[in-house]
Write a protein that holds these residues in place. Structure first.
Motif, short mmCIF file in Angstrom:
data_model
loop_
_atom_site.label_atom_id
_atom_site.label_comp_id
_atom_site.label_asym_id
_atom_site.label_seq_id
_atom_site.Cartn_x
_atom_site.Cartn_y
_atom_site.Cartn_z
N LEU A 67 -3.16 17.06 0.75
CA LEU A 67 -4.07 17.94 1.49
C LEU A 67 -5.52 17.52 1.28
N GLU A 68 -5.86 17.14 0.06
CA GLU A 68 -7.23 16.70 -0.21
C GLU A 68 -7.59 15.42 0.56
N LEU A 69 -6.59 14.56 0.79
CA LEU A 69 -6.82 13.33 1.53
C LEU A 69 -6.85 13.57 3.05
N GLY A 70 -6.42 14.75 3.46
CA GLY A 70 -6.51 15.06 4.89
C GLY A 70 -5.19 15.09 5.62
N ALA A 71 -4.09 15.20 4.91
CA ALA A 71 -2.78 15.31 5.57
C ALA A 71 -2.54 16.75 5.99
N LEU A 100 0.84 -1.19 0.00
CA LEU A 100 0.00 0.00 0.00
C LEU A 100 0.88 1.25 0.00
N ASN A 101 0.59 2.21 -0.87
CA ASN A 101 1.36 3.45 -0.83
C ASN A 101 0.78 4.38 0.23
N GLY A 102 1.46 5.47 0.48
CA GLY A 102 1.02 6.40 1.51
C GLY A 102 -0.35 6.99 1.26
N TRP A 103 -0.68 7.25 -0.03
CA TRP A 103 -2.00 7.78 -0.35
C TRP A 103 -3.07 6.77 0.06
N PRO A 111 -3.60 13.41 13.00
CA PRO A 111 -2.78 14.24 12.11
C PRO A 111 -1.77 13.38 11.34
N VAL A 112 -1.56 13.73 10.07
CA VAL A 112 -0.63 13.00 9.21
C VAL A 112 0.30 13.99 8.53
N LEU A 113 1.59 13.70 8.59
CA LEU A 113 2.59 14.45 7.85
C LEU A 113 3.18 13.51 6.80
N GLN A 170 -6.01 7.26 2.84
CA GLN A 170 -7.40 7.13 2.42
C GLN A 170 -8.14 6.09 3.27
N ALA A 171 -7.48 4.96 3.54
CA ALA A 171 -8.10 3.92 4.37
C ALA A 171 -8.38 4.42 5.78
N LEU A 172 -7.47 5.19 6.34
CA LEU A 172 -7.68 5.75 7.69
C LEU A 172 -8.85 6.72 7.69
N ARG A 173 -8.89 7.60 6.72
CA ARG A 173 -9.96 8.59 6.66
C ARG A 173 -11.31 7.92 6.39
N ASP A 174 -11.31 6.86 5.57
CA ASP A 174 -12.55 6.12 5.30
C ASP A 174 -13.12 5.50 6.57
#
Length: 95
Positions: free
Chosen positions: A91-95, A57-60, A74-76, A64-68
């Motif tokens: 940023l759109e994914l919530g980082a 799994l890549n970072g994106w 918080p994610v950096l 996405q799985a966490l936000r779902d």
């Protein structure tokens, strides 16, 4: 503060983990996206430091799985990718 680092480059990950530990933080290091997602879902982390280019799994996908699942920690992103599109995507994914 408990921090999860997901980084597949051993020297980079260990250097970051060591620095955070010396600064008084509790930090765990995992080398791939699948383990990172598992740890983020199981642990009580205050911050996730996430590489974008990971095996499996890549970072994106991890973010996405966490936000779902409604996890808003918080994610950096820690990445060599420097395109504006990459920053916007994070940023759109919530980082």
């Amino acid at each position: 503060m408990k921090i999860l680092i997901v980084e597949d480059e051993p020297k980079t990950g260990e250097y970051l983990r060591q620095g955070l530990t010396e600064a008084g933080y509790i930090s765990d290091l995992v080398p791939n996206g699948a383990d990172g997602l598992h740890m983020a879902l199981q642990g009580e982390y205050d911050l996730l430091i996430l590489d974008v280019m990971l095996p499996g799994l890549n970072g994106w996908q991890v973010l996405q799985a966490l936000r779902d699942r409604g996890i808003g920690m918080p994610v950096l992103f820690l990445t060599a990718r420097d395109q504006v599109e990459d920053r916007v995507k994070g940023l759109e994914l919530g980082a």
